[in-house]
Motif scaffolding. Structure first.
Motif, PDB file in Angstrom:
ATOM      1  N   PHE A 278       0.819  -1.212   0.000  1.00 36.71           N
ATOM      2  CA  PHE A 278       0.000   0.000   0.000  1.00 36.71           C
ATOM      3  C   PHE A 278       0.853   1.262   0.000  1.00 36.71           C
TER       4      PHE A 278
ATOM      5  N   TYR B  88       1.501   1.967  -3.513  1.00 39.08           N
ATOM      6  CA  TYR B  88       0.284   2.505  -4.130  1.00 39.08           C
ATOM      7  C   TYR B  88       0.119   3.982  -3.790  1.00 39.08           C
TER       8      TYR B  88
ATOM      9  N   TYR C  42      -6.846   1.006  -7.517  1.00 40.06           N
ATOM     10  CA  TYR C  42      -6.426   0.069  -6.470  1.00 40.06           C
ATOM     11  C   TYR C  42      -7.014  -1.320  -6.709  1.00 40.06           C
TER      12      TYR C  42
ATOM     13  N   SER D  51      -6.192   7.659   0.380  1.00 41.27           N
ATOM     14  CA  SER D  51      -5.747   6.414   1.004  1.00 41.27           C
ATOM     15  C   SER D  51      -6.756   5.923   2.036  1.00 41.27           C
TER      16      SER D  51
END
Length: 308
Positions: A20, A23, A60, A196
């Motif tokens: 993550f 990302y 995502y 996020s």
């Protein structure tokens, strides 16, 4: 043409594999690029931000389908463009500003902002959509002409020509400083954090905002003997990964970030007290039973309950 991406192919592959933090680098790098695409379709920066947030959620969920890391930019462009068109179809707003009109005491600055927005968007209508994206991205991002061209799959000369033409049109129809108008809407790390959190919530992940992920991971490992995933996040006894979201600014909320059952909150209280962890006295809760409230170094609140 090789596309713009300061991210290494390995970082992109890491993001595809579920890292993550990798990302988040994608979100941080491409936020303003996607905002320029969304704004060029929707004509409203607030709604464009919503579209960008939704586009990153799709990114995502589908990043594993990206076979060629060098095509990340065009892949994101396509997602943002389709998402913005979907937003435009279902939008029922009659005003180009997201906010509703304020009280009469604050009407003057609101009207001034409305006029600026309406004037800029009206001038941009003189341009085709790709030219809108080019000039908006030019002012929103710190990308070079080459990088803009790579993202939009255009030559540098085409980018320069479109920006030159767009400037002429904007100057012809606007008396105000339109460059400042765009700069005030530039997205930063706060937006990346917002995206996020949105993505983690929608994906059903447990997450905790922290100021230092390394220190927070060490805290969980030391005091609760949790293992860590291959991405460096603590793993709960249930097997679920606990995402530690490192934030530049963090204001702990009043609600607990995590609630869990404990076989004995009394024993847990003694252990946490010995380890110097801040807590509140155990109390009886009519709904949960015995309740122990404690805090991590970032001030996040946790509830440990011992059911009746």
């Amino acid at each position: 043409m090789q596309e713009h991406s300061p991210l290494s192919h390995q970082r992109i592959e890491d993001a595809k594999a579920g890292d993550f933090d990798a990302y988040r680098m994608i979100v941080n790098e491409y936020s303003n690029a996607l905002l320029s695409v969304a704004y060029s379709v929707l004509g409203d920066f607030h709604e464009a931000q919503d579209a960008v947030q939704e586009a990153f959620l799709k990114c995502y969920r589908n990043l594993h389908t990206l076979n060629d890391p060098t095509k990340l930019g065009s892949w994101l462009y396509a997602i943002a463009h389709r998402t913005s068109l979907d937003f435009a179809k279902r939008s029922k707003r009659t005003l180009p500003l997201h906010e509703t009109a304020p009280s009469t005491d604050n009407i003057t600055p609101w009207l001034e902002q409305y006029v600026i927005h309406d004037s800029v968007w009206g001038a941009l209508q003189k341009l085709e959509e790709k030219s809108k994206s080019v000039v908006v991205l030019h002012y929103l991002s710190e990308w070079s002409m080459k990088e803009i061209g790579q993202f939009l799959n255009m030559s540098v000369s085409a980018v320069e020509s479109r920006i030159r033409r767009a400037r002429e049109v904007l100057k012809q129809h606007l008396a105000r400083d339109f460059e400042h108008y765009f700069l005030t809407h530039r997205l930063g790390r706060d937006f990346e954090q917002q995206v996020s959190e949105h993505v983690l919530k929608r994906a059903g992940h447990f997450y905790i905002p922290v100021t230092d992920k390394g220190q927070a991971t060490a805290w969980f490992t030391l005091h609760f003997h949790l293992g860590t995933s291959r991405h460096g996040n603590p793993v709960l006894e249930s097997g679920q990964e606990l995402y530690l979201l490192e934030c530049q600014r963090h204001a702990p909320g009043r609600m607990p970030v995590l609630t869990f059952e404990a076989a004995s909150v009394g024993e847990l209280e003694q252990r946490l007290h010995q380890q110097g962890i801040g807590m509140e006295p155990i109390r009886e809760d009519a709904l949960f039973g015995k309740l122990l409230v404690f805090y991590d170094p970032d001030g996040n609140k946790y509830h440990a309950i011992e059911p009746n």
